[in-house]
Write a protein that holds these residues in place. Structure first.
Motif, PDB file in Angstrom:
ATOM      1  N   ASN A 172      46.766  50.697  38.762  1.00  0.00           N
ATOM      2  CA  ASN A 172      46.006  51.214  39.571  1.00  0.00           C
ATOM      3  C   ASN A 172      44.567  52.070  39.353  1.00  0.00           C
ATOM      4  N   ALA A 173      44.855  52.714  38.150  1.00  0.00           N
ATOM      5  CA  ALA A 173      43.746  53.506  37.603  1.00  0.00           C
ATOM      6  C   ALA A 173      42.567  52.270  36.939  1.00  0.00           C
ATOM      7  N   GLY A 174      43.228  51.456  36.503  1.00  0.00           N
ATOM      8  CA  GLY A 174      42.304  50.228  35.922  1.00  0.00           C
ATOM      9  C   GLY A 174      41.538  49.593  37.034  1.00  0.00           C
ATOM     10  N   MET A 175      42.334  49.141  38.097  1.00  0.00           N
ATOM     11  CA  MET A 175      41.680  48.679  39.354  1.00  0.00           C
ATOM     12  C   MET A 175      40.773  49.502  39.945  1.00  0.00           C
ATOM     13  N   GLY A 176      40.920  50.797  39.923  1.00  0.00           N
ATOM     14  CA  GLY A 176      40.079  51.796  40.640  1.00  0.00           C
ATOM     15  C   GLY A 176      38.815  52.167  39.706  1.00  0.00           C
ATOM     16  N   ALA A 177      38.833  52.046  38.431  1.00  0.00           N
ATOM     17  CA  ALA A 177      37.942  51.916  37.492  1.00  0.00           C
ATOM     18  C   ALA A 177      36.837  50.964  37.704  1.00  0.00           C
ATOM     19  N   VAL A 178      37.724  49.648  37.699  1.00  0.00           N
ATOM     20  CA  VAL A 178      36.603  48.442  37.847  1.00  0.00           C
ATOM     21  C   VAL A 178      35.750  48.413  39.063  1.00  0.00           C
ATOM     22  N   THR A 198      34.857  56.468  36.582  1.00  0.00           N
ATOM     23  CA  THR A 198      35.510  57.852  36.340  1.00  0.00           C
ATOM     24  C   THR A 198      36.161  58.009  37.708  1.00  0.00           C
ATOM     25  N   VAL A 199      35.518  58.060  38.924  1.00  0.00           N
ATOM     26  CA  VAL A 199      35.982  58.591  40.263  1.00  0.00           C
ATOM     27  C   VAL A 199      37.124  57.495  40.619  1.00  0.00           C
ATOM     28  N   GLY A 200      36.471  56.153  40.299  1.00  0.00           N
ATOM     29  CA  GLY A 200      37.604  55.092  40.658  1.00  0.00           C
ATOM     30  C   GLY A 200      38.991  55.196  40.018  1.00  0.00           C
ATOM     31  N   ALA A 201      38.798  55.354  38.717  1.00  0.00           N
ATOM     32  CA  ALA A 201      39.944  55.674  37.846  1.00  0.00           C
ATOM     33  C   ALA A 201      40.855  56.687  38.259  1.00  0.00           C
ATOM     34  N   ALA A 202      40.346  57.916  38.581  1.00  0.00           N
ATOM     35  CA  ALA A 202      40.947  59.113  39.232  1.00  0.00           C
ATOM     36  C   ALA A 202      41.743  58.805  40.560  1.00  0.00           C
ATOM     37  N   SER A 203      40.873  58.046  41.424  1.00  0.00           N
ATOM     38  CA  SER A 203      41.639  57.773  42.672  1.00  0.00           C
ATOM     39  C   SER A 203      42.427  56.975  42.640  1.00  0.00           C
ATOM     40  N   GLY A 204      42.344  55.784  41.821  1.00  0.00           N
ATOM     41  CA  GLY A 204      43.321  54.726  41.950  1.00  0.00           C
ATOM     42  C   GLY A 204      44.804  55.171  41.236  1.00  0.00           C
TER      43      GLY A 204
END
Length: 149
Positions: free
Chosen positions: A79-85, A102-108
């Protein structure tokens, strides 16, 4: 305030480690207190359970499978990877792809971890062949297995 990516990873690993440590208990058979159980007592029944576990492992049945905690960590990393992308795309739109990643990875990662907490984690999924072997061994020894916890 935006947390740096390295701090995000550190927090994620810390939470994941806590989850894994708290979920390491192996499932065990629950025995019905039949005549045989009452005759031999709880101490002997625990020794018999251990003997049956060892027999199962000697015969090749694998008792170690991934726990839900391990799957939680794997899912959260994915999920962190998908959020980062997806964060890169969002960040590129606003002009800062790194901050978006960064925000996407943390959120994912947070989403994946919280989803697993809400759905329930911590129980290991034991190989059905191993369970069947131990159940049969205990039945032949005179016990009634009600299930596993």
């Amino acid at each position: 305030m935006i947390i740096s990516f390295s701090k995000t990873i550190y927090i994620f690993l810390l939470l994941s480690s806590i989850l894994i440590i708290t979920s390491c208990a192996r499932p065990r058979p629950v025995l019905y207190p039949n005549d045989h159980f009452n005759e031999v007592g709880a101490k002997q029944s625990l020794q018999d359970i251990q003997k049956c576990r060892e027999m199962a492992e000697t015969a090749g049945a694998n008792s170690s499978t991934k726990s839900n905690a391990v799957r939680t960590v794997e899912n959260s990393v994915a999920n962190a990877g998908m959020g980062a992308v997806s964060g890169v795309v969002g960040g590129a739109i606003i002009g800062d792809a790194l901050k978006g990643a960064t925000v996407g990875a943390a959120s994912g990662a947070a989403y994946g971890l919280m989803r697993e907490f809400i759905n329930g984690t911590g129980r290991q999924v034991t190989n059905s062949t191993y369970i069947n072997f131990v159940n049969r061994c205990l039945k032949e020894a005179g016990y009634d297995v009600e299930g596993w916890e």
